[in-house]
Design a protein around this motif. Structure first.
Motif, PDB file in Angstrom:
ATOM      1  N   TYR A  58     -13.442  32.533  53.876  1.00 22.16           N
ATOM      2  CA  TYR A  58     -12.303  33.105  54.607  1.00 22.16           C
ATOM      3  C   TYR A  58     -11.024  32.529  54.005  1.00 22.16           C
ATOM      4  O   TYR A  58     -10.898  31.312  53.854  1.00 22.16           O
ATOM      5  N   VAL A  59     -10.085  33.416  53.663  1.00 21.04           N
ATOM      6  CA  VAL A  59      -8.811  33.000  53.083  1.00 21.04           C
ATOM      7  C   VAL A  59      -7.695  33.711  53.838  1.00 21.04           C
ATOM      8  O   VAL A  59      -7.786  34.913  54.096  1.00 21.04           O
ATOM      9  N   SER A  60      -6.648  32.971  54.200  1.00 20.66           N
ATOM     10  CA  SER A  60      -5.549  33.611  54.926  1.00 20.66           C
ATOM     11  C   SER A  60      -4.222  32.950  54.603  1.00 20.66           C
ATOM     12  O   SER A  60      -4.161  31.802  54.165  1.00 20.66           O
ATOM     13  N   GLN A  61      -3.170  33.721  54.842  1.00 20.50           N
ATOM     14  CA  GLN A  61      -1.794  33.233  54.780  1.00 20.50           C
ATOM     15  C   GLN A  61      -1.185  33.430  56.164  1.00 20.50           C
ATOM     16  O   GLN A  61      -1.358  34.489  56.772  1.00 20.50           O
ATOM     17  N   ASP A  98       8.705  33.913  57.843  1.00 18.17           N
ATOM     18  CA  ASP A  98       8.584  32.906  56.794  1.00 18.17           C
ATOM     19  C   ASP A  98       7.149  32.401  56.693  1.00 18.17           C
ATOM     20  O   ASP A  98       6.432  32.304  57.695  1.00 18.17           O
ATOM     21  N   HIS A  99       6.747  32.057  55.473  1.00 20.03           N
ATOM     22  CA  HIS A  99       5.416  31.489  55.272  1.00 20.03           C
ATOM     23  C   HIS A  99       5.324  30.133  55.964  1.00 20.03           C
ATOM     24  O   HIS A  99       6.215  29.295  55.831  1.00 20.03           O
ATOM     25  N   SER A 100       4.246  29.914  56.711  1.00 20.41           N
ATOM     26  CA  SER A 100       4.130  28.660  57.456  1.00 20.41           C
ATOM     27  C   SER A 100       2.826  27.917  57.216  1.00 20.41           C
ATOM     28  O   SER A 100       2.663  26.785  57.684  1.00 20.41           O
ATOM     29  N   GLY A 101       1.878  28.516  56.507  1.00 17.22           N
ATOM     30  CA  GLY A 101       0.629  27.807  56.261  1.00 17.22           C
ATOM     31  C   GLY A 101      -0.423  28.691  55.638  1.00 17.22           C
ATOM     32  O   GLY A 101      -0.203  29.881  55.374  1.00 17.22           O
ATOM     33  N   SER A 102      -1.590  28.102  55.403  1.00 16.41           N
ATOM     34  CA  SER A 102      -2.699  28.850  54.816  1.00 16.41           C
ATOM     35  C   SER A 102      -4.019  28.199  55.208  1.00 16.41           C
ATOM     36  O   SER A 102      -4.069  27.031  55.590  1.00 16.41           O
ATOM     37  N   VAL A 103      -5.078  28.995  55.125  1.00 15.40           N
ATOM     38  CA  VAL A 103      -6.442  28.545  55.428  1.00 15.40           C
ATOM     39  C   VAL A 103      -7.354  29.012  54.304  1.00 15.40           C
ATOM     40  O   VAL A 103      -7.282  30.171  53.872  1.00 15.40           O
ATOM     41  N   ASP A 104      -8.200  28.138  53.825  1.00 14.51           N
ATOM     42  CA  ASP A 104      -9.241  28.494  52.854  1.00 14.51           C
ATOM     43  C   ASP A 104     -10.498  27.744  53.284  1.00 14.51           C
ATOM     44  O   ASP A 104     -10.592  26.532  53.121  1.00 14.51           O
ATOM     45  N   HIS A 138      -3.090  24.187  54.966  1.00 16.28           N
ATOM     46  CA  HIS A 138      -1.695  23.810  54.777  1.00 16.28           C
ATOM     47  C   HIS A 138      -0.916  24.231  56.019  1.00 16.28           C
ATOM     48  O   HIS A 138      -1.107  25.342  56.532  1.00 16.28           O
ATOM     49  N   ALA A 139      -0.032  23.349  56.487  1.00 15.49           N
ATOM     50  CA  ALA A 139       0.851  23.681  57.611  1.00 15.49           C
ATOM     51  C   ALA A 139       1.999  22.685  57.632  1.00 15.49           C
ATOM     52  O   ALA A 139       1.772  21.470  57.558  1.00 15.49           O
ATOM     53  N   GLY A 140       3.223  23.203  57.725  1.00 12.57           N
ATOM     54  CA  GLY A 140       4.385  22.339  57.850  1.00 12.57           C
ATOM     55  C   GLY A 140       4.521  21.316  56.738  1.00 12.57           C
ATOM     56  O   GLY A 140       5.046  20.224  56.947  1.00 12.57           O
ATOM     57  N   GLY A 141       4.028  21.661  55.533  1.00 13.02           N
ATOM     58  CA  GLY A 141       4.076  20.717  54.429  1.00 13.02           C
ATOM     59  C   GLY A 141       2.879  19.783  54.359  1.00 13.02           C
ATOM     60  O   GLY A 141       2.647  19.138  53.343  1.00 13.02           O
ATOM     61  N   TRP A 142       2.114  19.696  55.438  1.00 13.06           N
ATOM     62  CA  TRP A 142       0.926  18.843  55.462  1.00 13.06           C
ATOM     63  C   TRP A 142      -0.252  19.583  54.827  1.00 13.06           C
ATOM     64  O   TRP A 142      -0.326  20.803  54.848  1.00 13.06           O
ATOM     65  N   GLN A 143      -1.186  18.819  54.307  1.00 12.88           N
ATOM     66  CA  GLN A 143      -2.380  19.396  53.704  1.00 12.88           C
ATOM     67  C   GLN A 143      -3.608  18.609  54.132  1.00 12.88           C
ATOM     68  O   GLN A 143      -3.572  17.381  54.217  1.00 12.88           O
ATOM     69  N   VAL A 144      -4.683  19.337  54.416  1.00 14.63           N
ATOM     70  CA  VAL A 144      -5.976  18.712  54.701  1.00 14.63           C
ATOM     71  C   VAL A 144      -7.038  19.356  53.822  1.00 14.63           C
ATOM     72  O   VAL A 144      -7.120  20.582  53.721  1.00 14.63           O
TER      73      VAL A 144
END
Length: 204
Positions: free
Chosen positions: A33-36, A43-49, A64-70
């Motif tokens: 699953y991939v999303s923006q 405005d772009h605010s995050g993503s999921v992969d 990715h969210a708010g500049g943070w990454q996990v």
């Protein structure tokens, strides 16, 4: 390959939180699953992969969210590395849990796939690590999932089986109704499917 758009809102006061534009696909080795994600402003605010194996376990997660990454995966429970917006500091975590969860509908599909419940069977307890906006801070929580019923609905492209789940937060007792067809969430608290370009994929 289902492709579409979810609208996201606060489940309590329905404040709009943005939209999630996604595509997902099943394969011989699992599901991806991939999303923006966009804010209400556009405005772009995050993503999921998220990639799961054939048993529904998370073998690769990148948020990715708010500049943070996990970045995370199922390893001795679940293991992750969380990086701050500057990229200078990274913290590692590990919890004896089954999978991850968060605001994205992807996590509901992944958890349902992991549990593989039968209609009417007793509720199953699952321990998850929640990674939620705005800073993707990890929090361990326990839920119980029960599959209340599976119903086939006639569509232009053939029968569509919709699974109705009851999800209970074991810390608060709060219950939620979640409806999933294949690898697409049709409705859940804070989530509405607004657009779907092709039918959901079915898991073998």
């Amino acid at each position: 390959m289902p492709r579409g758009r979810y609208s996201l809102h606060d489940p309590h006061d329905r404040t709009p939180l943005g939209e999630e534009h996604f595509h997902c696909a099943t394969g011989p080795s699992g599901w991806r699953y991939v999303s923006q994600i966009t804010a209400p402003s556009g405005d772009h605010s995050g993503s999921v992969d998220l990639t799961t194996d054939e048993l529904g376990r998370p073998i690769r997660l990148q948020l990715h969210a708010g500049g943070w990454q996990v970045r995370g995966a199922a390893l001795e429970g679940v293991t992750w590395v969380r990086t701050d917006p500057t990229g200078e500091h990274a913290t590692e975590g590990n919890v004896r849990a089954h999978a991850f969860t968060g605001a994205s509908p992807a996590f509901l599909v992944a958890t349902a796939r992991l549990l593989r419940l039968e209609p009417g069977a007793p509720a199953t307890r699952v321990r998850l690590v929640a990674l939620t906006d705005p800073v993707l801070a990890p929090r361990t929580l326990d839920q119980s999932w029960a599959l209340l019923q599976s119903e086939a609905h006639a569509t232009d492209s053939g029968p569509l089986t919709v699974d109705a789940y009851q999800v209970t937060d074991l810390d608060t007792g709060e219950q939620q109704a979640v409806h999933i067809a294949g690898d697409v969430v049709l409705a859940a608290p804070g989530i509405e499917l607004e657009d779907l370009e092709s039918p959901p994929s079915s898991f073998s």
